[in-house]
Every structure is written in C-alpha cells, then in structure tokens.
Design a protein around this motif. Structure first.
Motif, short mmCIF file in Angstrom:
data_model
loop_
_atom_site.label_atom_id
_atom_site.label_comp_id
_atom_site.label_asym_id
_atom_site.label_seq_id
_atom_site.Cartn_x
_atom_site.Cartn_y
_atom_site.Cartn_z
N PHE A 296 -60.77 -70.28 -31.60
CA PHE A 296 -60.29 -71.56 -31.11
C PHE A 296 -60.75 -71.71 -29.66
N HIS A 297 -60.99 -72.94 -29.29
CA HIS A 297 -61.49 -73.23 -27.96
C HIS A 297 -60.41 -73.97 -27.17
N VAL A 298 -60.03 -73.39 -26.04
CA VAL A 298 -58.99 -73.99 -25.22
C VAL A 298 -59.58 -74.50 -23.90
N LEU A 299 -59.18 -75.68 -23.52
CA LEU A 299 -59.58 -76.23 -22.23
C LEU A 299 -58.39 -76.08 -21.28
N ALA A 300 -58.57 -75.33 -20.20
CA ALA A 300 -57.48 -75.10 -19.25
C ALA A 300 -57.74 -75.88 -17.97
N VAL A 301 -56.72 -76.58 -17.51
CA VAL A 301 -56.87 -77.44 -16.34
C VAL A 301 -55.87 -77.02 -15.27
N ASP A 302 -56.35 -76.66 -14.08
CA ASP A 302 -55.45 -76.27 -12.99
C ASP A 302 -56.22 -76.35 -11.68
N ASP A 303 -55.55 -76.92 -10.64
CA ASP A 303 -56.26 -77.04 -9.37
C ASP A 303 -56.23 -75.72 -8.59
N ASN B 23 -59.71 -77.25 -29.18
CA ASN B 23 -58.58 -77.17 -30.09
C ASN B 23 -57.24 -77.33 -29.40
N LEU B 24 -57.26 -77.18 -28.08
CA LEU B 24 -56.02 -77.34 -27.33
C LEU B 24 -56.33 -77.54 -25.86
N VAL B 25 -55.52 -78.37 -25.20
CA VAL B 25 -55.65 -78.52 -23.74
C VAL B 25 -54.38 -77.97 -23.12
N ILE B 26 -54.54 -77.07 -22.15
CA ILE B 26 -53.37 -76.58 -21.42
C ILE B 26 -53.56 -76.95 -19.95
N SER C 188 -59.94 -91.04 -29.97
CA SER C 188 -60.71 -89.86 -30.37
C SER C 188 -60.06 -88.56 -29.94
N LEU C 189 -59.21 -88.63 -28.92
CA LEU C 189 -58.66 -87.37 -28.40
C LEU C 189 -57.19 -87.13 -28.75
N LYS C 190 -56.53 -88.13 -29.26
CA LYS C 190 -55.07 -88.03 -29.35
C LYS C 190 -54.56 -86.92 -30.25
N ASN C 191 -55.42 -86.41 -31.14
CA ASN C 191 -54.94 -85.33 -32.01
C ASN C 191 -55.04 -83.96 -31.40
N ILE C 192 -55.62 -83.89 -30.22
CA ILE C 192 -55.71 -82.58 -29.57
C ILE C 192 -54.35 -82.22 -29.00
N PRO C 193 -53.82 -81.06 -29.40
CA PRO C 193 -52.52 -80.65 -28.85
C PRO C 193 -52.64 -80.39 -27.34
N VAL C 194 -51.60 -80.80 -26.60
CA VAL C 194 -51.60 -80.60 -25.15
C VAL C 194 -50.36 -79.82 -24.76
N VAL C 195 -50.55 -78.85 -23.89
CA VAL C 195 -49.45 -78.03 -23.38
C VAL C 195 -49.41 -78.20 -21.86
N MET D 262 -52.73 -75.23 -32.84
CA MET D 262 -54.17 -75.32 -33.03
C MET D 262 -54.54 -75.29 -34.50
N LYS D 263 -53.83 -74.46 -35.25
CA LYS D 263 -54.13 -74.35 -36.68
C LYS D 263 -53.82 -75.65 -37.39
N LYS D 264 -52.70 -76.24 -37.02
CA LYS D 264 -52.26 -77.47 -37.67
C LYS D 264 -53.29 -78.58 -37.48
N THR D 265 -53.81 -78.66 -36.26
CA THR D 265 -54.77 -79.70 -35.97
C THR D 265 -56.10 -79.44 -36.64
N LYS D 266 -56.48 -78.16 -36.71
CA LYS D 266 -57.76 -77.83 -37.31
C LYS D 266 -57.73 -78.16 -38.79
N LEU D 267 -56.61 -77.90 -39.42
CA LEU D 267 -56.48 -78.18 -40.84
C LEU D 267 -56.56 -79.67 -41.08
N LYS D 268 -55.86 -80.43 -40.23
CA LYS D 268 -55.87 -81.90 -40.37
C LYS D 268 -57.29 -82.41 -40.22
#
Lengths: 157, 238
Positions: free
Chosen positions: B9-16, B74-77, B99-106, B145-151
């Motif tokens: 799974f590929h996670v995008l992490a955002v932090d200043d 697969n996920l944005v944190i 296009s992005l709304k199904n990506i889970p965000v934490v 992430m699994k839930k979204t990938k399956l969808k």
C-alpha cells in the motif's frame, strides 16, 4: 577482553539512559525511536536527533533575537516558534525541554516579557543539558559498537 | 503475466515538521508501506493530481471515467496544524474532489481538542491520531486501505464488464488460463466462449453464482490482502 569491554559499555549506556528517564529528561517516546532503529536503518536515532539539534538551535536563536529586540512586541511569533519546538521535542521524547517550552508559551500568552526571558534562559539551559547527555549516549554507543566489532576479527588470529 | 501486482500500500504523509516527516516515514516503512512525504497540503494535492496514467499497469484498457488519480495513493495521513493549508483544509479538498474522495484520510495532531477531532471525523477523516504517533497506531490504518482497494477493484472490474460485449453464460472453468485484455480482443473472444474465463469472472460478480472466484465478490476473505491481484486489465485465474 575486548568483548568484556563492549559489555561494560553496554551497561554504561543503559545506566545513562535509566538516569535520564529517572530525571525526566527523556520519556517513552525516546524508546519508540530506538525501537524504530534496526539493521535497515541503523543510525535512525542519531539522524533524527541531529536534525532535532539543528532545528532547535535555529529556533533558540530566533527566540533570543526576538526577545532582545528593543521594540519587541511580537508574541505571536514567539508562540509559533514555541509550538514548533514543543512538537519536535515531544516527538523525540525530550520531556523536560517540552515542559519548559510549554511554560514559556504560557508567559508569552500573557505578554509577559520578563517571564519570557526567564523561560528562555531555562530553555537554553535544559536544551544544553539534553544535548550533552545525548552526545554522551551516542559516544558510548559508538565505542561499544567498535569494541564489539573488533572482537570478532581478533578471534580468527 | 504482465500485471505488476501491487503488493504494497502506498501512503502519502503530509507534515510541515521535518522531524515528524522523518518519524512518520520510518513508522510507515517499518509497517511495510510505501511512503511519499510532502511538507504542505498544496504539495499533497499536487502529488495526488499528478500522473495521468496508471504507472503500474501499462495495459490498462480504456480510461475509467472516475479514476483520474493514477499514482495510486491508498491513504493520506496529514498533520492538522500546518501553515497555509491546514490538515483540515486538505481533508475537505480531498473529500470534495470526485476523483480523490475515496482515499481514506487520517489526521494527526499534538493537541487533544475534542471539537477539532469531531470536526475532522465529521468531514470524513477515518481516524484521528494524537502525536507522537506510535507504531501501534498504524495497525488501525490497514482496514481503511483494504476497504478502499477492494471497492476500487470492484469498480474497475464492473467497468470492464460494461465496456466489453455481453457474452454467453459459460460455466466451464479453465484453470490457469490467462486473459489477454483489450476491447477488440474480448469481442473476437466471444466466438470462443468455451474457454473464455474473463466473462465468467465478470458474470460471477454480476450474477453471484457459485464460482471458485467468488471470494472477489465477497470481499474480505482470509486471502484478500495486498497480494490479491488487481483486476485492472490482465487477470490470472488460478
């Protein structure tokens, strides 16, 4: 003989760590950092801590410059720097430094310049102490790694 | 086979904060995720909207109308407190994008403010982590992430079914047959329905008949994990 030395150093390292935990200088988050270090990322802790030192010194310089300004009034800016400092300090488990920053922030929120200056002095002191202790820790660790590493080739002679 | 099956799974992490970026990257890698880190919300959006093509599967047939985000994240944190675009702003932008709304965000935050937490959860965040984030916190990520990938896979396979011609129902199953996918080929394949398993898979999804590949439709069975093949083009029947 050298293996014995490595074990002694290991004991020293643990003793220092225990001391730092006991004094509240470090907290559990530091242990979390150590757990993230492994053969795939063998210098993780020192890398993170060195970044922390670099960032912290910039923040401390900024804080001092701001407070020493003749016409100082920008408490908001102080708070921005402090929030960063609090964040990074708690991320590495620097418990005492974090506490002093929080007290500093409280003084700033009250526009208390004298209080801020006192807090800054305390912060600089705590930070220096932390830095020295962590350097000591890394030194022991390096010596131990060397001692443990040298042992094995010697056995083949 | 041709399909570069995504095993991670590929996670995008955002932090200043550079320290927190380093930390979250290490935490995620230790948990076996692929990681990309950026230092702002705007860079995150840039990254999410970046590539036009699915880089893991060059044989993707027609463009799936809903799937613009092709560098699969697969996920944005994200950190909450950031200068400029906050984590909350970023969350909103993601959830407002078709296009992005199904990506889970934490969301992550160093401050425990209940109203803040509620606001984020109401806006669609899956989880809210208090900093410093621990390794144990990350175990809460995988289900999202699994839930979204399956969808995602279901949507793609259903699209594929709609795009190709409807074929006769054929129950014969051929083990280990490979499916060469393209629109024209599936049309000519209709002449050879005896062993075309592509229709069977599509039909099994549509009809829900008793089929070896039913686990795909049922979702979270024990072997649905990252090694499950993506039905985005070429599929291998085992």
């Amino acid at each position: 003989m050298l293996g014995f030395g490595a074990d002694l150093l290991w004991a020293d390292m643990n003793r220092l760590l225990a001391f730092l935990f006991h004094q509240g200088v470090l907290d559990e988050q530091f242990l979390q950092l150590q757990q993230l270090q492994d053969h795939t990322s063998p210098n993780f802790v020192s890398e993170v801590v060195n970044i922390y030192f670099h960032e912290s010194e910039k923040l401390l310089n900024n804080l001092r410059s701001l407070l020493m300004e003749r016409e100082f009034s920008d408490y908001k800016k102080i708070e921005i720097h402090l929030n960063q400092f609090i964040g990074s300090s708690s991320s590495i488990g620097a418990k005492r430094v974090t506490s002093v920053c929080i007290a500093f922030r409280a003084a700033s929120e009250q526009d208390n310049r004298a209080g801020c200056l006192r807090a800054l002095e305390m912060l600089e002191h705590e930070y220096c102490y932390l830095k020295n202790k962590l350097h000591e820790l890394f030194q022991i660790e390096q010596q131990r790694a060397l001692a443990a590493g040298v042992r094995y080739p010697m056995q083949h002679q | 086979m041709g399909l570069a099956a995504e095993s991670q799974f590929h996670v995008l992490a955002v932090d200043d904060s550079i320290i927190d970026r380093k930390l979250i990257e290490r935490l995620l890698k230790t948990s076996s995720y692929q990681v990309t880190t950026v230092d702002s919300g705007s860079k995150a959006l840039e990254f999410l909207g970046l590539c036009e093509n699915d880089e893991t599967n060059p044989n993707t047939p027609s463009v799936f109308p809903n799937n613009h985000q092709e560098v699969e994240v697969n996920l944005v944190i994200t950190d909450y407190c950031m200068p400029g675009m906050t984590g909350y702003d970023l969350l909103k932008k993601i959830k407002e994008s078709s296009s992005l709304k199904n990506i889970p965000v934490v969301i992550m935050s160093s401050e425990n403010v209940p109203s803040r937490i509620n606001r984020c959860l109401e806006e669609g965040a899956e989880e809210f982590f208090l900093k410093p984030v621990r390794l144990s916190d990350l175990s809460r990520l995988k289900p999202h992430m699994k839930k979204t990938k399956l969808k995602h896979q279901k949507q793609e396979t259903e699209q594929k079914f709609e795009n190709s011609e409807i074929i006769q129902n054929d129950q014969k199953q051929t083990p280990k047959s490979q499916i060469q996918h393209s629109e024209t080929e599936s049309q000519s394949q209709t002449q050879l329905q005896a062993h075309s398993t592509i229709d069977q898979q599509q039909q099994s999804l549509q009809q829900g008949n008793n089929n070896k590949r039913k686990n795909m439709e049922q979702g979270l069975s024990s072997d649905t994990d990252r090694t499950r093949p993506r039905y985005s083009g070429i599929a291998t029947v085992v």
